[in-house]
Design a protein around this motif. Structure first.
Motif, mmCIF file in Angstrom:
data_model
loop_
_atom_site.group_PDB
_atom_site.id
_atom_site.type_symbol
_atom_site.label_atom_id
_atom_site.label_comp_id
_atom_site.label_asym_id
_atom_site.label_seq_id
_atom_site.Cartn_x
_atom_site.Cartn_y
_atom_site.Cartn_z
ATOM 1 N N PRO A 42 0.010 -9.111 -25.607
ATOM 2 C CA PRO A 42 -1.451 -8.482 -26.131
ATOM 3 C C PRO A 42 -2.130 -7.658 -25.633
ATOM 4 O O PRO A 42 -2.518 -6.404 -26.315
ATOM 5 C CB PRO A 42 -1.344 -9.155 -26.931
ATOM 6 C CG PRO A 42 -0.749 -10.467 -26.956
ATOM 7 C CD PRO A 42 0.139 -10.382 -25.371
ATOM 8 N N MET A 43 -2.865 -7.791 -24.657
ATOM 9 C CA MET A 43 -3.842 -6.997 -24.015
ATOM 10 C C MET A 43 -3.076 -5.999 -23.338
ATOM 11 O O MET A 43 -3.932 -4.326 -24.035
ATOM 12 C CB MET A 43 -4.293 -7.930 -22.457
ATOM 13 C CG MET A 43 -4.907 -9.235 -23.248
ATOM 14 S SD MET A 43 -5.173 -9.897 -21.539
ATOM 15 C CE MET A 43 -5.606 -12.138 -21.697
ATOM 16 N N ALA A 45 -0.919 -3.954 -25.040
ATOM 17 C CA ALA A 45 -0.868 -3.411 -26.318
ATOM 18 C C ALA A 45 -2.985 -2.495 -26.451
ATOM 19 O O ALA A 45 -2.999 -1.896 -26.985
ATOM 20 C CB ALA A 45 -1.189 -4.259 -27.246
ATOM 21 N N MET A 46 -3.952 -3.719 -26.662
ATOM 22 C CA MET A 46 -4.765 -3.305 -26.716
ATOM 23 C C MET A 46 -5.503 -1.583 -25.621
ATOM 24 O O MET A 46 -6.328 -1.582 -26.277
ATOM 25 C CB MET A 46 -5.725 -4.653 -26.130
ATOM 26 C CG MET A 46 -6.045 -5.545 -27.846
ATOM 27 S SD MET A 46 -7.031 -6.787 -27.649
ATOM 28 C CE MET A 46 -6.107 -8.184 -27.690
ATOM 29 N N ASN A 47 -5.241 -2.642 -24.275
ATOM 30 C CA ASN A 47 -5.214 -1.428 -23.726
ATOM 31 C C ASN A 47 -4.783 0.151 -23.946
ATOM 32 O O ASN A 47 -5.886 1.363 -23.925
ATOM 33 C CB ASN A 47 -4.846 -1.853 -22.213
ATOM 34 C CG ASN A 47 -5.104 -1.414 -20.896
ATOM 35 O OD1 ASN A 47 -6.510 -0.987 -20.859
ATOM 36 N ND2 ASN A 47 -5.047 -0.831 -20.250
ATOM 37 N N THR A 49 -4.105 0.758 -26.771
ATOM 38 C CA THR A 49 -5.362 1.540 -28.114
ATOM 39 C C THR A 49 -6.653 2.013 -27.432
ATOM 40 O O THR A 49 -6.914 3.171 -28.139
ATOM 41 C CB THR A 49 -5.874 0.149 -29.311
ATOM 42 O OG1 THR A 49 -4.416 -0.684 -29.543
ATOM 43 C CG2 THR A 49 -5.751 0.541 -30.459
ATOM 44 N N TYR B 108 -4.869 -5.302 -33.892
ATOM 45 C CA TYR B 108 -4.984 -4.643 -32.560
ATOM 46 C C TYR B 108 -4.473 -3.230 -32.092
ATOM 47 O O TYR B 108 -5.193 -2.627 -31.523
ATOM 48 C CB TYR B 108 -5.138 -5.202 -31.324
ATOM 49 C CG TYR B 108 -4.099 -6.210 -31.126
ATOM 50 C CD1 TYR B 108 -3.014 -5.241 -30.421
ATOM 51 C CD2 TYR B 108 -3.329 -7.125 -31.641
ATOM 52 C CE1 TYR B 108 -1.274 -5.529 -30.213
ATOM 53 C CE2 TYR B 108 -1.847 -7.745 -31.589
ATOM 54 C CZ TYR B 108 -1.544 -6.617 -30.538
ATOM 55 O OH TYR B 108 -0.335 -7.391 -30.371
ATOM 56 N N ASN B 109 -3.322 -2.496 -32.851
ATOM 57 C CA ASN B 109 -3.395 -1.501 -32.762
ATOM 58 C C ASN B 109 -4.301 0.012 -33.107
ATOM 59 O O ASN B 109 -3.844 1.049 -33.455
ATOM 60 C CB ASN B 109 -2.169 -0.935 -32.680
ATOM 61 C CG ASN B 109 -1.228 -1.807 -32.014
ATOM 62 O OD1 ASN B 109 -1.121 -1.934 -30.441
ATOM 63 N ND2 ASN B 109 0.682 -1.999 -32.689
ATOM 64 N N ALA B 111 -7.595 1.660 -33.394
ATOM 65 C CA ALA B 111 -8.767 1.985 -32.969
ATOM 66 C C ALA B 111 -10.210 1.790 -33.429
ATOM 67 O O ALA B 111 -10.796 1.014 -32.200
ATOM 68 C CB ALA B 111 -7.977 3.327 -32.712
ATOM 69 N N LEU B 114 -10.509 -1.659 -33.585
ATOM 70 C CA LEU B 114 -10.124 -2.397 -31.984
ATOM 71 C C LEU B 114 -12.374 -2.239 -31.399
ATOM 72 O O LEU B 114 -12.455 -3.317 -31.232
ATOM 73 C CB LEU B 114 -9.242 -1.962 -31.129
ATOM 74 C CG LEU B 114 -9.743 -2.266 -29.820
ATOM 75 C CD1 LEU B 114 -9.153 -3.920 -29.381
ATOM 76 C CD2 LEU B 114 -8.853 -1.434 -28.863
ATOM 77 N N LYS B 133 -12.818 1.693 -20.318
ATOM 78 C CA LYS B 133 -12.099 2.164 -20.959
ATOM 79 C C LYS B 133 -12.634 3.167 -21.530
ATOM 80 O O LYS B 133 -11.864 3.521 -22.379
ATOM 81 C CB LYS B 133 -11.903 0.927 -21.982
ATOM 82 C CG LYS B 133 -11.352 0.073 -20.915
ATOM 83 C CD LYS B 133 -10.178 -0.495 -20.420
ATOM 84 C CE LYS B 133 -9.015 0.580 -20.271
ATOM 85 N NZ LYS B 133 -8.024 0.984 -19.111
ATOM 86 N N PHE B 161 -11.073 -8.938 -22.381
ATOM 87 C CA PHE B 161 -9.686 -9.187 -22.796
ATOM 88 C C PHE B 161 -9.203 -10.339 -23.904
ATOM 89 O O PHE B 161 -8.939 -10.129 -25.115
ATOM 90 C CB PHE B 161 -8.616 -8.431 -21.954
ATOM 91 C CG PHE B 161 -8.593 -6.994 -22.390
ATOM 92 C CD1 PHE B 161 -7.982 -5.722 -22.741
ATOM 93 C CD2 PHE B 161 -9.458 -5.905 -20.982
ATOM 94 C CE1 PHE B 161 -7.764 -4.684 -22.647
ATOM 95 C CE2 PHE B 161 -9.399 -5.039 -21.123
ATOM 96 C CZ PHE B 161 -8.198 -4.026 -22.262
ATOM 97 N N LYS B 165 -8.349 -10.922 -27.625
ATOM 98 C CA LYS B 165 -7.455 -11.773 -28.117
ATOM 99 C C LYS B 165 -8.074 -12.246 -29.202
ATOM 100 O O LYS B 165 -6.839 -13.003 -29.994
ATOM 101 C CB LYS B 165 -6.648 -12.139 -26.273
ATOM 102 C CG LYS B 165 -5.485 -11.995 -26.863
ATOM 103 C CD LYS B 165 -4.541 -12.351 -25.566
ATOM 104 C CE LYS B 165 -3.236 -13.680 -25.350
ATOM 105 N NZ LYS B 165 -3.988 -14.527 -25.566
ATOM 106 N N ILE B 170 -4.220 -13.792 -31.548
ATOM 107 C CA ILE B 170 -2.541 -14.035 -30.852
ATOM 108 C C ILE B 170 -2.538 -14.894 -29.986
ATOM 109 O O ILE B 170 -3.288 -15.513 -29.801
ATOM 110 C CB ILE B 170 -2.398 -12.328 -29.830
ATOM 111 C CG1 ILE B 170 -3.412 -11.295 -30.951
ATOM 112 C CG2 ILE B 170 -1.566 -12.219 -29.590
ATOM 113 C CD1 ILE B 170 -3.829 -10.023 -30.006
#
Lengths: 160, 170
Positions: A42-43, A45-47, A49, B108-109, B111, B114, B133, B161, B165, B170
């Protein structure tokens, strides 16, 4: 490779500083270790995004306000040498040192000591004087606006 | 033309070089301040002050010590710290560890989602992840801005992170 080592490499993957080989190692480990996969996928995937997060637009009139500020900043009068000296010496540490020294001197050579002739009662006016000095120096420091301070720090490249 | 070349020109008295650097970084500096302070007005004030400071202190920039962007973000970081010290109210949301736990379902997909989650991460962990990032700094550059070790930066990113999460459950 054990999970602890993979975690270290995985952090580099998150910060984008892992080599291709390291990224490959992480993927290989994930295919054989469900615990790490569940924890880290999941991390990842977030990365991905994060790349889609766009920057906020600057507010309306942002540029105009800045150029106005810059003009006002340039037009601000230069500080006189004594004021410059005051700004320079009244940093927090110097202020505290100054107050401590004056406080210590007052405790030894208090002007009202002969009147009171009693050490115990001498402490109170000394303490009050010290507090007053603290307040006065604080007011002096605060009286200089931020713009004045940055003006003082300025070295005008136009004058070069 | 690179940032460093523009700085050189600025030091030689070229006013257009300052304008060019301002145009390049106005959005980045504003966004960095916004993600630090979580307040639009404060972020704008900080961004303006940063450019005034840059204007005044450009001669202090030493190309041998790092990139111009790192130097500028370093000024931004210190300005934000100064403003935060004066007005702690801006930081109630970001510094609330409890705030990271959320009851609703999130994706979390997405943006936008997030970024909203990111604002709930405490500042200590949010800043390194924002710098790396979203503003393209390396761990080493981020470490020099924050005045901490590179390992520490990486650990904070990882912790951020983990918090994100946790936010998504998750």
């Amino acid at each position: 490779m054990n999970c602890k080592k993979i975690e270290r490499i995985f952090i580099d993957v998150l910060t984008g500083e892992a080599s291709e080989n390291d990224a490959q190692l992480v993927q290989e480990h994930f295919s054989g270790c469900s615990q790490c996969r569940d924890q880290f996928m999941p991390m990842l995937a977030m990365n991905k995004t994060f790349r889609n997060i766009t920057q906020h637009e600057i507010p309306n009139g942002y540029d105009e306000r800045f150029w106005q500020k810059l003009s006002a900043h340039k037009a601000a009068p230069e500080l006189s040498p004594p004021l410059k000296f005051m700004v320079e010496i009244f940093g927090t540490n110097v202020r505290l040192a100054f107050i401590s020294i004056v406080g210590a001197l007052l405790s030894v050579f208090s002007p009202i000591e002969p009147l009171l002739n009693n050490y115990q009662w001498n402490i109170i006016p000394t303490f009050l004087l010290t507090i007053s000095l603290l307040i006065i120096t604080f007011i002096i420091k605060q009286s200089f606006s931020w713009n004045t301070l940055i003006f003082y720090r300025r070295k005008t490249y136009e004058n070069k | 033309m690179t940032d460093e070349q523009l700085v050189e020109q600025m030091n030689e008295g070229n006013r257009e070089a300052f304008r060019e650097l301002y145009e390049r970084y106005k959005k980045g500096v504003y966004n960095f301040a916004l993600r630090f302070l979580l307040d639009k007005n404060a972020a704008e004030d900080v961004a303006h002050d940063v450019f005034l400071l840059m204007h005044d202190n450009i001669y202090q920039f030493d190309v041998s010590r790092g990139k111009f962007s790192t130097w500028l973000y370093s000024i931004t970081y210190h300005e934000c710290c100064r403003i935060r010290k004066r007005n702690k109210k801006f930081f109630l949301l970001g510094d609330n560890e409890e705030g990271i736990k959320n009851e609703s379902n999130h994706n979390y997909n997405d943006a936008i989602d997030l970024e909203r989650a990111l604002l709930r991460v405490p500042e200590k962990y949010r800043l390194p992840i924002v710098m790396i990032k979203l503003h393209g700094l390396t761990s080493a550059e981020c470490a020099s801005v924050l005045g901490i070790s590179e390992t520490n930066v990486k650990q904070r990113v990882f912790r951020a992170f983990k918090m994100l999460k946790e936010y998504y459950k998750i």
